[in-house]
Enzyme design. Structure first.
Site, short mmCIF file in Angstrom:
data_model
loop_
_atom_site.label_atom_id
_atom_site.label_comp_id
_atom_site.label_asym_id
_atom_site.label_seq_id
_atom_site.Cartn_x
_atom_site.Cartn_y
_atom_site.Cartn_z
N SER A 113 0.86 -1.18 0.00
CA SER A 113 0.00 0.00 0.00
C SER A 113 0.90 1.23 0.00
O SER A 113 1.78 1.33 -0.86
CB SER A 113 -0.95 -0.04 1.21
N THR A 114 0.74 2.15 0.93
CA THR A 114 1.50 3.40 0.94
C THR A 114 3.00 3.13 0.92
O THR A 114 3.52 2.40 1.76
CB THR A 114 1.15 4.22 2.20
N HIS B 247 -2.40 -1.21 -3.43
CA HIS B 247 -3.50 -0.28 -3.20
C HIS B 247 -3.17 1.06 -3.85
O HIS B 247 -2.11 1.63 -3.59
CB HIS B 247 -3.70 -0.05 -1.70
N MET C 228 -0.52 1.23 5.21
CA MET C 228 -1.39 1.45 6.35
C MET C 228 -2.37 0.30 6.51
O MET C 228 -2.71 -0.39 5.54
CB MET C 228 -2.17 2.75 6.17
N ASP D 297 -4.54 -5.07 5.95
CA ASP D 297 -4.92 -5.92 4.83
C ASP D 297 -3.81 -6.94 4.56
O ASP D 297 -2.65 -6.58 4.39
CB ASP D 297 -5.17 -5.07 3.58
#
Length: 353
Positions: free
Chosen positions: A169-170, A196, A286, A289
């Site tokens: 993600s991030t 993501h 973050m 998941d």
């Protein structure tokens, strides 16, 4: 209040973005800049929590302005892209190499409520990221790929790994760039990736990854058969899984952990299709998941890896995986690439479990 600096060369767009962000009660637009040179000076003067950055500007473009800000006074930087062409979106991802954290589409007008909400949401999320210069390599270019090796058969590598599944993600794009750059041309299994990101950017992301790493990368298509030495990125708005025989399965099922595509969905699908013949990798981002499902992979006998805290932009997902004992190894991105090459050739004794 979240202090935001808006960098944009168009006066109309500057005013528009100021209206969108300034309308939120948690955001204070502390300044604007019309080019990269002015942006660097304004960061020092206004000390913003987040910078929104345009790419195409006079004097100093968004790539170079981002790099200079990250060298002089690191801040979370969000690229606000007005591009819609596929090639332009792919080029925008170069800003991540300069140190930007996220890319979002520029709202098309006051009626574009979805993009406006995404811009506000991303600015708020990025304000929580503590940006420090701790990356172990230059962000301006991917790590050099190892020298190509001859293809290795299953018998020669002594193992039974048939797929690698990775979730991020991030901060994930640069980490994935590092890992794929280090796998080499003869990597003997397919790689499935859930990253993501804002809808509309997956195609450009895959193209940028392919160009910058030399590793074949494409958007996954429902029903296609995965091939060794290729990476498949989950498309916008679909969960990605895999069926028996290595065929991609895309599903428009409800979001998981508020996300679609979801890393959790991918990891469960990989367990179902391959059992212990898989590797799971959970990277910076973050939330949580994929963490529980990485534990499922490990419990089924798969090799599992989480990114280490020191190299993460956000230690949320891998940190949760480490907390629950889901990761057999905790490694930096360059070491993850080396570990994957080792595992697919001959799973090391004691790795699993």
């Amino acid at each position: 209040m979240i202090k935001v600096l808006i960098v944009e060369d168009s006066p109309v767009v500057r005013e528009f973005l100021t209206h969108i962000l300034g309308s939120d009660s948690d955001i204070d637009v502390v300044g604007t800049a019309c080019d990269g040179e002015e942006a660097v000076e304004a960061v020092e003067r206004t000390r913003p929590d987040v910078v929104t950055m345009d790419i195409h500007m006079p004097r100093l473009n968004g790539f170079d302005a981002t790099r200079r800000i990250m060298e002089l006074s690191p801040r979370p930087i969000v690229i606000v892209s007005g591009s819609s062409a596929h090639d332009e979106i792919a080029m925008t991802f170069k800003a991540l190499e300069s140190g930007a954290l996220a890319i979002v589409p520029r709202p098309r007008g006051l009626g574009d409520e979805e993009s406006s909400r995404e811009l506000v949401r991303t600015v708020k999320l990025m304000s929580e990221v503590r940006v420090v210069r701790r990356w172990p390599r230059s962000r301006t270019a991917p790590a050099p790929a190892p020298a190509p090796r001859p293809a290795v058969s299953a018998e020669e590598r002594g193992g039974d790994v048939r797929v690698v599944a990775m979730g991020a993600s991030t901060g994930g794009p640069i980490v994935l760039q590092t890992i794929l750059s280090g796998l080499g041309e003869s990597f003997p299994v397919p790689v499935l990736i859930v990253q993501h990101m804002t809808p509309g950017f997956a195609g450009g992301f895959a193209e940028w990854l392919a160009r910058s790493t030399g590793f074949p990368v494409g958007i996954a298509r429902d029903g296609e058969t995965t091939l060794p030495g290729r990476a498949y990125v989950a498309p916008d708005g679909f969960h990605m899984g895999v069926r028996a025989g290595g065929r991609i399965a895309l599903e428009n099922a409800p979001p998981e952990n508020g996300l679609r595509p979801s890393i959790s969905y991918l990891f469960r699908s990989v367990v179902s299709a391959y059992g212990s013949q898989a590797v799971g990798v959970l990277l910076t981002g973050m939330g949580r998941d994929g963490a529980e499902e990485l534990k499922l992979l490990r419990d089924k006998g798969c090799a599992t890896i989480a990114q280490d805290r020191e190299s993460c932009v956000v230690y949320g997902m891998p940190g949760e995986a480490v907390r629950i004992g889901a990761a057999a190894r905790i490694l930096s991105p360059d070491k993850i690439a080396a570990a994957l090459r080792e595992i697919v050739q001959k799973p090391p004794a004691g790795f699993r479990g």
